[in-house]
Write a protein that holds these residues in place. Structure first.
Motif, PDB file in Angstrom:
ATOM      1  N   UNK A 247     -11.593  89.231  70.954  1.00 19.27           N
ATOM      2  CA  UNK A 247     -12.399  88.076  71.321  1.00 19.27           C
ATOM      3  C   UNK A 247     -12.202  87.639  72.766  1.00 19.27           C
ATOM      4  N   UNK A 248     -11.573  88.515  73.569  1.00 15.75           N
ATOM      5  CA  UNK A 248     -11.599  88.316  75.020  1.00 15.75           C
ATOM      6  C   UNK A 248     -12.689  89.179  75.663  1.00 15.75           C
ATOM      7  N   UNK A 249     -13.451  89.895  74.834  1.00 12.30           N
ATOM      8  CA  UNK A 249     -14.592  90.659  75.336  1.00 12.30           C
ATOM      9  C   UNK A 249     -15.798  89.739  75.491  1.00 12.30           C
ATOM     10  N   UNK A 250     -16.726  90.133  76.352  1.00 15.87           N
ATOM     11  CA  UNK A 250     -18.003  89.421  76.398  1.00 15.87           C
ATOM     12  C   UNK A 250     -18.867  89.833  75.217  1.00 15.87           C
ATOM     13  N   UNK A 251     -19.003  91.126  74.998  1.00 17.59           N
ATOM     14  CA  UNK A 251     -19.764  91.636  73.863  1.00 17.59           C
ATOM     15  C   UNK A 251     -18.795  91.798  72.697  1.00 17.59           C
ATOM     16  N   UNK A 252     -18.919  90.914  71.698  1.00 13.19           N
ATOM     17  CA  UNK A 252     -17.954  90.886  70.605  1.00 13.19           C
ATOM     18  C   UNK A 252     -18.540  91.474  69.330  1.00 13.19           C
ATOM     19  N   UNK A 253     -17.681  91.719  68.359  1.00 14.94           N
ATOM     20  CA  UNK A 253     -18.092  92.096  67.023  1.00 14.94           C
ATOM     21  C   UNK A 253     -17.611  90.996  66.087  1.00 14.94           C
ATOM     22  N   UNK A 254     -18.525  90.133  65.657  1.00 17.90           N
ATOM     23  CA  UNK A 254     -18.148  88.960  64.867  1.00 17.90           C
ATOM     24  C   UNK A 254     -18.447  89.126  63.378  1.00 17.90           C
ATOM     25  N   UNK A 255     -18.603  90.343  62.939  1.00 22.88           N
ATOM     26  CA  UNK A 255     -18.788  90.585  61.501  1.00 22.88           C
ATOM     27  C   UNK A 255     -17.600  90.015  60.740  1.00 22.88           C
ATOM     28  N   UNK A 256     -17.883  89.131  59.769  1.00 17.71           N
ATOM     29  CA  UNK A 256     -16.831  88.543  58.968  1.00 17.71           C
ATOM     30  C   UNK A 256     -16.023  87.473  59.665  1.00 17.71           C
ATOM     31  N   UNK A 257     -16.521  86.987  60.797  1.00 21.76           N
ATOM     32  CA  UNK A 257     -15.799  85.985  61.583  1.00 21.76           C
ATOM     33  C   UNK A 257     -16.668  84.736  61.725  1.00 21.76           C
ATOM     34  N   UNK A 258     -16.075  83.577  61.489  1.00 20.31           N
ATOM     35  CA  UNK A 258     -16.786  82.318  61.683  1.00 20.31           C
ATOM     36  C   UNK A 258     -16.831  82.016  63.178  1.00 20.31           C
ATOM     37  N   UNK A 259     -18.019  81.879  63.777  1.00 19.13           N
ATOM     38  CA  UNK A 259     -18.085  81.637  65.221  1.00 19.13           C
ATOM     39  C   UNK A 259     -17.381  80.356  65.650  1.00 19.13           C
ATOM     40  N   UNK A 260     -17.279  79.368  64.774  1.00 17.22           N
ATOM     41  CA  UNK A 260     -16.564  78.142  65.130  1.00 17.22           C
ATOM     42  C   UNK A 260     -15.069  78.403  65.308  1.00 17.22           C
ATOM     43  N   UNK A 261     -14.527  79.400  64.578  1.00 20.27           N
ATOM     44  CA  UNK A 261     -13.091  79.679  64.645  1.00 20.27           C
ATOM     45  C   UNK A 261     -12.686  80.345  65.956  1.00 20.27           C
ATOM     46  N   UNK A 262     -13.616  81.043  66.600  1.00 19.08           N
ATOM     47  CA  UNK A 262     -13.262  81.779  67.820  1.00 19.08           C
ATOM     48  C   UNK A 262     -13.947  81.192  69.049  1.00 19.08           C
ATOM     49  N   UNK A 263     -14.510  80.004  68.900  1.00 17.29           N
ATOM     50  CA  UNK A 263     -15.132  79.325  70.042  1.00 17.29           C
ATOM     51  C   UNK A 263     -14.084  79.141  71.140  1.00 17.29           C
TER      52      UNK A 263
END
Length: 610
Positions: free
Chosen positions: A371-387
């Motif tokens: 999650x330090x990438x610009x282009x991420x893979x958020x499958x199975x990840x809540x976007x609020x958790x990695x904001x």
């Protein structure tokens, strides 16, 4: 089934919704909204159509043209991130009418009782739909890939007013029985209620759907801008003063990025529980009251939300995997506006604060480096958790690197061409890179585009700002560990941003006596600027200055902005056992005053560290 978005049940083979017509009946006694929505599809569809919902009670689904019932199934088991899929079985249908009721625990709504408001007389409710919370208000294809127009009728108590991220059509009432209403409306209007009608004529992603209902007043601050807030004179007056320069910023934005396409740029200052600094809802930006600082520096948050009018609202990331396209571009655009209005030194301070935030965030994600990438893979990840600041600051650094390579004039032309080419569209990183290569031939030979977009951490050609004031403040911060405090002469012209940069660059932990001495001289714990106060309180917590815990508690209880909650709670739970117990007590006592999104963020901090 081929999902279109890792955070949505929407199938890529199904037609997307183009228009939504909503009727919303607000019941403040139960903290629910009884609603109906007519969804218009891009083309008639036969077979299953899957919509996103979260904690909605579905009462009926019918074809509004034939008035016949449509079979539907709401999955009883909720996905912890995506919610419950609503499957409707269509037979050459292009329109669907869905009746539903929101939940008292809707993740998109915060209902405030009168004591939780500024005026303490009437209740208040507001939305926060980003990133994936529109589905908690109405069934929809809750993905930024989908862009919809909408109209809405809000039925509310006559003492209250409503605002929306849409054009206000009219206010009808107060009504008794059927007075002033159509036949359809008279069925859901009782005595002492009014109807506020709105329309959004441009296609927007669902996360930009927004409304607020309460005792709301306004002040004119420019030809295209009103400031709205609870009808309390001091709040409205302070906000109008803070944001008096908004029209100048709009004109700068138009010079840099092209015509402003949204007609109005109004601002709503929400109660303190609003979880973000600002939310870029078109036509009606939502703001935290913490941006009212009394010296017009809070207008920089407005500059960011204004910049979204081009980068984010006009051109939108296709999914949250590509969130940097919204926020990196907007951070770059914000700083260009600030530079034009407030000067290069202030812009350099912003870049410097952002640089320190980027370095700290990369450290925060050292165990989850994806999650330090610009282009991420958020499958199975809540976007609020990695904001985090990664899409903002690393995205900014990427664009700033391109500007340095090709020159500002050429980059300005590129940005204008980019906005014109993709306005009112949702795109992905690959589309951006292809457009970049096509319009800046050979750029891949000068900048490693793959490292910037797919690499972790901070690329080697990222850059700290270069300015006299930035260098001086950082140097003073480094001297603090040796016991040298800045002199009153050195800080004579400092405002909030200078102090914020100074505090952010102090060592992570210093002697408690040094921290106390700094505060005794400059009263940082008493600052009206929460950026300064919270930066100081983090230092005090890490240095075990227990005498400031009453200030920490007061701060955590008076604001709900996650920018402040996250670092303060994190610093506490990383401390000793008594500090962890203190954090848990404060949260237990304050939880219900936070927005549901903020509640979830604090709970995730506790689950990680306790």
């Amino acid at each position: 089934m081929a999902p279109i978005d890792p955070h949505s049940f929407t199938d890529s083979t199904h037609p997307l919704t183009t228009d939504i017509s909503l009727t919303l009946y607000f019941n403040f006694s139960t903290s629910t909204i009884t609603s109906s929505a007519v969804l218009t599809l891009a083309s008639p569809h036969t077979g299953d159509l899957v919509l996103d919902t979260r904690n909605l009670t579905i009462t009926l689904v019918i074809d509004p043209i034939t008035n016949t019932h449509i079979p539907f199934h709401l999955n009883p088991v909720a996905d912890p991130i995506k919610g419950q899929p609503l499957t409707v079985s269509l037979t050459n249908n292009s329109k669907i009418l869905i009746g539903f009721v929101t939940s008292v625990s809707s993740s998109a709504l915060q209902w405030l009782n009168p004591p939780q408001t500024f005026n303490k007389k009437y209740p208040f409710v507001y939305t926060q739909c980003q990133a994936i919370h529109a589905r908690a208000i109405f069934p929809c294809q809750d993905t930024p890939t989908s862009r919809v127009r909408y109209n809405a009728k809000l039925n509310i108590p006559h003492q209250l007013s409503a605002v929306m991220s849409a054009r206000h059509v009219e206010r009808r009432g107060p009504v008794s029985g059927e007075a002033g209403l159509s036949c359809d409306e008279s069925l859901w209007c009782g005595e002492g209620r009014i109807v506020e009608e709105f329309v959004m004529e441009q296609p927007i992603p669902p996360y930009l759907f927004a409304f607020a209902v309460g005792e709301i007043g306004c002040r004119e601050v420019g030809p295209r801008t009103r400031v709205y807030a609870e009808a309390v004179g001091s709040v409205l007056d302070a906000a109008a003063k803070e944001f008096a320069g908004t029209e100048e910023m709009i004109r700068v934005g138009e010079r840099l990025f092209g015509e402003y396409d949204w007609e109005r740029f109004d601002l709503l200052v929400l109660p303190p529980s609003f979880p973000y600094g600002g939310m870029e809802n078109p036509r009606m930006v939502f703001l935290t009251p913490t941006v009212i600082k009394g010296d017009a520096t809070g207008a920089q948050v407005v500059a960011h939300e204004l910049a979204h009018s081009w980068t984010g609202n006009l051109i939108t990331n296709k999914t949250n995997d590509h969130f940097w396209l919204n926020e990196g571009f907007t951070t770059y655009a914000e700083r260009r506006i600030v530079e034009a209005v407030q000067g290069e030194e202030i812009a350099a301070l912003n870049i410097g604060i952002g640089w320190k935030g980027l370095v700290d965030t990369v450290e925060r994600f050292k165990d989850n480096i994806e999650f330090t990438k610009l282009l991420t893979n958020q499958e199975g990840v809540d976007p609020d958790d990695i904001y985090s600041e990664i899409p903002y600051e690393k995205g900014f650094q990427f664009l700033w690197r391109i500007e340095r390579q090709i020159g500002r004039a050429a980059f300005d032309e590129f940005v204008k061409k980019y906005i014109a080419a993709f306005k009112f569209q949702s795109i992905d990183t690959q589309t951006f890179l292809e457009f970049l290569r096509a319009n800046v031939p050979g750029i891949e030979n000068d900048i490693d585009l793959k490292t910037w977009t797919e690499g972790t951490g901070i690329p080697p050609d990222a850059m700290e700002p270069v300015s006299n004031i930035y260098t001086k403040i950082v140097s003073l911060a480094h001297e603090f560990k040796q016991g040298r405090m800045p002199s009153e002469e050195e800080v004579a012209n400092w405002h909030g941003q200078q102090w914020e940069l100074y505090l952010e660059n102090l060592p992570k932990s210093v002697e408690a006596l040094q921290v106390t001495a700094l505060d005794q001289r400059y009263r940082l714990s008493e600052s009206k600027d929460y950026e300064v106060k919270v930066a100081f309180l983090q230092l005090a917590i890490r240095s075990r200055c227990n005498e400031y815990y009453n200030v920490v508690e007061k701060t955590l209880k008076e604001v709900g902005r996650m920018k402040y909650l996250r670092p303060l709670y994190t610093a506490l739970v990383q401390g000793k056992e008594e500090e962890k117990i203190f954090a848990q007590r404060v949260f237990a006592e304050t939880r219900e005053t936070y927005h549901p999104i903020a509640q979830g963020v604090v709970e995730s901090i506790f689950s990680k560290h306790l």
